[in-house]
Every structure is written in C-alpha cells, then in structure tokens.
Design an enzyme around this catalytic site. Structure first.
Site, short mmCIF file in Angstrom:
data_model
loop_
_atom_site.label_atom_id
_atom_site.label_comp_id
_atom_site.label_asym_id
_atom_site.label_seq_id
_atom_site.Cartn_x
_atom_site.Cartn_y
_atom_site.Cartn_z
N GLU A 76 37.89 35.14 49.87
CA GLU A 76 37.19 34.73 48.65
C GLU A 76 37.26 33.22 48.39
O GLU A 76 37.08 32.77 47.26
CB GLU A 76 37.75 35.47 47.43
CG GLU A 76 37.69 36.98 47.51
CD GLU A 76 36.27 37.56 47.51
OE1 GLU A 76 35.30 36.80 47.70
OE2 GLU A 76 36.16 38.78 47.34
N HIS A 158 34.32 45.73 41.73
CA HIS A 158 35.26 44.92 42.50
C HIS A 158 36.56 44.65 41.74
O HIS A 158 37.60 45.18 42.11
CB HIS A 158 34.56 43.60 42.89
CG HIS A 158 35.32 42.73 43.82
ND1 HIS A 158 34.73 41.79 44.63
CD2 HIS A 158 36.66 42.63 44.07
CE1 HIS A 158 35.65 41.17 45.35
NE2 HIS A 158 36.83 41.66 45.02
P1 13P Z 1 41.87 38.43 50.81
O1 13P Z 1 43.12 39.08 51.38
O2 13P Z 1 40.96 37.92 51.90
O3 13P Z 1 42.20 37.41 49.78
O4 13P Z 1 41.00 39.56 50.13
C1 13P Z 1 41.48 40.33 49.07
C2 13P Z 1 40.42 40.60 48.04
O5 13P Z 1 40.77 41.00 46.96
C3 13P Z 1 39.00 40.36 48.34
O6 13P Z 1 38.27 40.37 47.16
#
Ligand code: 13P
Length: 237
Positions: A76, A158
């Site tokens: 992100e 999300h």
């Molecule tokens: P990352 O481990 O790449 O930070 O991803 C976790 C996440 O919450 C994606 O929205």
C-alpha cells in the site's frame, strides 16, 4: 545531530504496530504504517508479521518511489506516499483491517453523526471510499478523496485508514474510530439510529476546538488548561 537512518522512527513504527496487535486493531500480516522523513517516508515491509519485525526491516522510500532496505515496501505504499505528499498536516498514516470498521466497509457504509465523537475525525461523518483492489493507484485516489477535510476514512470491502501527526495520535484515533464503528454496528441491530443535526455537530466541533479535546498532554505535549494559571476549581472548560 539528526540520525540519517531515523532509528527512533523505525523503533516507533515497530512499537506502534505491536501495540495495534495488542489493542486488537490488527492481526496477522494485515495493516501497514508509515512516518514522514525528509522527501519521503519510512514504511512497514510487506507481508512481515509485526511480532517478527525489527527496526532494520522498515523500508525507506522517497516520494519518487525509490526504496532502500532488505524488504519490499508495503503493497500500500501508493496511498501512504500520496497522503504524505498531499497533506503537510500529516506525519503518520496507519491502515488496519480492524473488525468493526471493516464490517461497515464491507457494506460500503461510512459512519454518520450518530454519536458526537464522530467529530474527532474532523467532520460530521467518516466516509467510506469505493472499493478498489489493494495496492492500486485507484485505491489511493479513492482514499485521498474520502480523506478530504478528514483524518480517517473507511476503505470499501477492505478496512480503516487514519492520519495523524504522531504515532500516539494515530493509535488513539484508530481506537476511537473502531469503537464508533462497533457502537454503530450494535445500534443498527435495533434500526438506523437518529443523527445529530448540523447545528448540534457545529456545537461539538466548537466545543472540541475550545477545549482542545483529544489533545491530552501525553499525546502532543500541550495541555488543554494553561499550567501556570490554572482555572479555579469548578470553572474548568
Ligand atoms: P502489506 O503487508 O503489503 O502491507 O499488506 C497488508 C494490507 O493490509 C494490504 O492492504
């Protein structure tokens, strides 16, 4: 002299991430956290559980997306980068999949002014950004829009996103929003609750500003009542 590796900020990221897990705000490898540095940010690495994360695992990335470190940055990085670039009032960007905020986001619902504490996120509601796949520019664009004049928003299907000046404030705000989401989900069980009016919310914003509400000394080093000349008992606020 300033430490070019920003060890204190790296440690702060690790400590805040672990606190997120202890507070029940996050689990597993969900969530990510960044802090501004000159011309860029420090950001959590992708897919590394917080209990294994060490300060040297934190990735340094500039605003042109060049990065240094033993790990790849969080998937992100775009919304972290774009928020820090667009908002000079923000030093910290925190993202979690906390249960109740995400429950509302799954229904593409934001948090309306059913409770006065919604004002701590900066407005009369906490918006929910439309869905876009994690890690995409579309998600970052939607997030930035949902954060207009706000310090928090939900991300459709999300999770939760909060912004702040310090790690402590980011954690505090994430806990407040998650608590509001929990209360709203419970309130919905007996029907859509009535909303506070614009006039009532305007009064809340004014009162919070006047009392520096949510700006406790341990959060930003500034008290809400001048220490040298305390107001008489009974007259505070
Ligand atoms: P990352 O481990 O790449 O930070 O991803 C976790 C996440 O919450 C994606 O929205």
């Amino acid at each position: 002299m300033t430490d070019p590796n920003h060890f204190d900020l790296r440690q702060g990221i690790v400590d805040t991430c672990r606190q997120m897990n202890r507070n029940g705000l996050n689990q597993g490898t969900s969530g990510n956290l960044s802090h501004r540095i000159p011309n860029g940010m420090l950001i959590t690495p992708t897919s590394l559980p917080y209990d294994r994360m060490q300060p040297e695992d934190i990735v340094a990335m500039d605003f042109a997306a060049n990065y240094q470190g033993n790990h790849r940055p969080s998937s992100e990085w775009r919304f972290h980068r774009d928020i820090l670039r667009a908002r000079d009032d923000v030093n910290v960007v925190l993202h979690t999949h906390s249960t109740f905020s995400t429950t509302l986001a799954i229904h593409e619902r934001g948090i309306p002014c059913f409770h006065y504490m919604v004002a701590v996120a900066g407005g009369n509601d906490i918006r929910c950004a439309p869905y876009a796949c994690f890690g995409t520019q579309a998600l970052s664009d939607y997030a930035l829009k949902a954060l207009e004049d706000r310090n928090a928003c939900l991300l459709g299907h999300h999770g939760l996103l909060v912004t702040a000046q310090t790690f402590e404030k980011a954690l505090w705000l994430a806990m407040e929003v998650e608590t509001l989401a929990k209360m709203y989900v419970h309130a919905l069980a007996i029907g859509e609750p009535p909303r506070l009016s614009d006039a009532e919310m305007a009064q809340v914003h004014e009162q919070m500003k006047r009392m520096r509400y949510g700006q406790a000394p341990d959060l930003d080093g500034v008290g809400d009542v001048p220490r040298a000349s305390p107001e008489p008992k009974g007259a505070a606020h």
